[in-house]
Design a protein around this motif. Structure first.
Motif, short mmCIF file in Angstrom:
data_model
loop_
_atom_site.label_atom_id
_atom_site.label_comp_id
_atom_site.label_asym_id
_atom_site.label_seq_id
_atom_site.Cartn_x
_atom_site.Cartn_y
_atom_site.Cartn_z
N SER A 1 0.82 -1.21 0.00
CA SER A 1 0.00 0.00 0.00
C SER A 1 0.86 1.26 0.00
CB SER A 1 -0.97 0.00 1.19
OG SER A 1 -0.25 0.05 2.39
N VAL A 2 1.97 1.26 0.74
CA VAL A 2 2.87 2.43 0.75
C VAL A 2 3.49 2.62 -0.63
CG1 VAL A 2 5.06 3.32 1.66
CG2 VAL A 2 3.33 2.43 3.21
N LEU A 3 3.91 1.54 -1.26
CA LEU A 3 4.52 1.66 -2.59
C LEU A 3 3.52 2.09 -3.65
CD1 LEU A 3 7.03 -1.31 -2.60
CD2 LEU A 3 7.51 1.12 -2.33
N SER A 4 2.28 1.62 -3.53
CA SER A 4 1.27 2.08 -4.50
C SER A 4 0.93 3.55 -4.27
CB SER A 4 0.01 1.21 -4.41
OG SER A 4 -0.63 1.40 -3.18
N TRP A 5 0.90 3.99 -3.00
CA TRP A 5 0.69 5.42 -2.72
C TRP A 5 1.85 6.23 -3.29
CZ3 TRP A 5 3.77 8.77 0.10
CH2 TRP A 5 3.24 10.02 0.33
N TYR A 6 3.07 5.73 -3.14
CA TYR A 6 4.24 6.45 -3.65
C TYR A 6 4.19 6.53 -5.18
CZ TYR A 6 8.95 7.62 -5.01
OH TYR A 6 10.03 8.22 -5.59
N GLN A 7 3.80 5.46 -5.83
CA GLN A 7 3.69 5.49 -7.30
C GLN A 7 2.66 6.53 -7.75
OE1 GLN A 7 5.56 4.02 -9.56
NE2 GLN A 7 6.79 3.00 -7.99
N PHE A 8 1.58 6.64 -7.00
CA PHE A 8 0.55 7.62 -7.32
C PHE A 8 1.05 9.04 -7.10
CE2 PHE A 8 -3.14 10.19 -5.97
CZ PHE A 8 -3.88 10.12 -7.15
N GLN A 9 1.84 9.26 -6.04
CA GLN A 9 2.32 10.59 -5.70
C GLN A 9 3.62 10.98 -6.40
OE1 GLN A 9 0.83 12.85 -3.68
NE2 GLN A 9 -0.89 11.45 -3.45
N SER A 10 4.31 10.04 -7.01
CA SER A 10 5.64 10.32 -7.54
C SER A 10 5.63 11.13 -8.83
CB SER A 10 6.41 9.02 -7.77
OG SER A 10 5.79 8.28 -8.80
N SER A 11 4.45 11.47 -9.34
CA SER A 11 4.39 12.28 -10.56
C SER A 11 4.88 13.71 -10.31
CB SER A 11 2.97 12.30 -11.11
OG SER A 11 2.10 12.86 -10.15
N SER A 12 4.84 14.17 -9.07
CA SER A 12 5.33 15.51 -8.77
C SER A 12 6.85 15.50 -8.72
CB SER A 12 4.76 16.00 -7.44
OG SER A 12 5.29 15.24 -6.38
#
Length: 150
Positions: free
Chosen positions: A28-39
């Motif tokens: 879940s942390v890695l999927s959240w990071y993938q979602f947020q890493s566009s910035s």
């Protein structure tokens, strides 16, 4: 079932639950990071690495506690039996037992917190550099999850 088999089953079940929970948290942390890493900010990598370090620190503390409890009980019982063999009266054994319990519990808590913090810090630093490196590799046309480099 013997006592040894009971303890083995207990340890295996506790570790299975801990690993399952940590695996789900990691995903879940890695999927959240993938979602947020566009910035372009480094804050998502910092937040994710702190969460990963915290979770692995807590996991290591729980695993160490599961091993420390039986060892602590054996130590406590051994010291009380030795005091009883030395001829201490029953009242003195009760008083010494209370002091001993407080000392052992405090020592175990200090060691668990210290080791948990060390594991958490190491995991957070490694996770941060791994997340930042994977982000730069994905942006720069590097490793894309296959063996071919573009």
């Amino acid at each position: 079932m013997s006592k040894r088999r009971t303890w083995v089953c207990l340890f295996v079940s506790v570790y299975t639950i801990l690993i399952s929970l940590s695996w789900n948290l990691l995903k879940s942390v890695l999927s959240w990071y993938q979602f947020q890493s566009s910035s372009s900010s480094a804050w998502p990598a910092l937040y994710a690495s702190v969460l990963l370090g915290l979770s692995f620190g807590l996991l290591s503390m729980a695993a160490a506690l599961a091993l420390a409890v039986p060892a602590t009980l054996v130590t406590w019982i051994t010291v009380l039996v030795l005091l009883a063999f030395c001829g201490k009266p029953r009242h003195t054994l009760v008083v010494e037992g209370k002091k001993l319990t407080a000392e052992i519990t405090g020592l175990v808590a200090k060691v668990l917190i210290k080791e948990g913090n060390v594991v958490a810090a190491i995991c957070a630093v490694v996770a941060y550099f791994a997340l930042v490196r994977s982000k730069h590799n994905n942006e720069g046309g590097g490793y894309q999850g296959s063996t071919i480099i573009h």
